[in-house]
Every structure is written in structure tokens, then in C-alpha cells.
Write an enzyme that holds these catalytic residues in place. Sequence first.
Site, PDB file in Angstrom:
ATOM      1  N   GLY A  10      26.920  31.884  -5.542  1.00 25.19           N
ATOM      2  CA  GLY A  10      28.029  31.587  -4.645  1.00 25.19           C
ATOM      3  C   GLY A  10      28.121  30.100  -4.399  1.00 25.19           C
ATOM      4  O   GLY A  10      27.657  29.294  -5.212  1.00 25.19           O
ATOM      5  N   CYS A  11      28.693  29.736  -3.278  1.00 28.42           N
ATOM      6  CA  CYS A  11      28.873  28.315  -2.939  1.00 28.42           C
ATOM      7  C   CYS A  11      27.529  27.595  -2.980  1.00 28.42           C
ATOM      8  O   CYS A  11      26.558  28.021  -2.360  1.00 28.42           O
ATOM      9  CB  CYS A  11      29.498  28.192  -1.551  1.00 28.42           C
ATOM     10  SG  CYS A  11      29.665  26.484  -0.990  1.00 28.42           S
TER      11      CYS A  11
END
Length: 171
Positions: A10-11
Site C-alpha cells: 500500500g502507501c
Amino acid sequence: MTREIYLAGGCFWGFERFFKLIEGVVATEVGYANGDPSLAEPSYQQVCTDTTGYAEAVHITYDPAVVGLEFLLDMYFLAIDPTSLNKQGEDEGTQYRTGIYYVEPDDLPLITSRVAREEAKYYKPLVVEVLPLRNFYRAEDYHQNYLEKNPDGYCHLPVALFELARTARQK
């Protein structure tokens, strides 16, 4: 001697902070991994178009005398939803996929074994890529150590995970 692994979850802002807190991790940097080889040095804006094939990833350098790859993978699986395809938290797109990108071929058996143990916990298949690292480009400077520079910045990880990383020790 240090070792390295590249992890996508993810981020990369929170993911970098999470791993940086683990004892034995000696360096981290965020960037873009395993994307279109014809697009060298992609920008954040390009990666965010969801057309480059790059994943936001964290390059982790660690001291195996202090922390092993298996422990790092245990921590990795605490920080991701391994059944969520191209989505972690509120972030969606192929750039937010999960992946374990290895440099040393001798790491593959341990990675494969650890992923299989994790998969046994679920009733649906995991969608974590396990591939050799093909390419990695360091993200722009403003992304490096983002949450240290912006303590109130966006992060999809629960705050409790950071405390867990700070206090976790390999047995």
C-alpha cells in the site's frame, strides 16, 4: 554484512515508518518497484496513473545478526491485508498492490514457506506477489521519511502498529 528486501504494502509513507522502527533495520527508502522496464525513473504522478505497472515499495536494508528475514516477513503480514487485490486501506490501484521482491535467490525458499504459512490462515487465496526484483527507482525526496517530516500526514496503518514495530524483538 547487511541484506536487503523490497516490500510493497500500500502507501509507502506509513510502510517505511513501520519498518524503520524495527530493531535491526539499518536503512529504508521508498520508491517504485517491478514496473514497466521501458519507463525508467518514473515520477509519483506517473505511477499514480495506474498504468506504469510500478508498485509503491520500501527498500529495506537489515542486519541479519539482529533481525532475520522471517521476522521481517512476520511483521509484514501484520501490516497488510494479504487477500486484498490492489487495495490497502483507502488506497486503490495496482501501485498499492502487495508484493515481496527479493534480490537474493537463496531467500526464495524462506519467502515461499512463510507465504504458505500465512495462506493457511485464510479461506481465500493470498494476492501477494513474490517475484525477483526487476527494477526499483527511488521516489522523490519529499516522499522519503514522509511521516517523520509530516507527523500528521496520511497513513493507512493503525497507530498501534508503529508501537508494535518499535517494541518487537526477534526471539
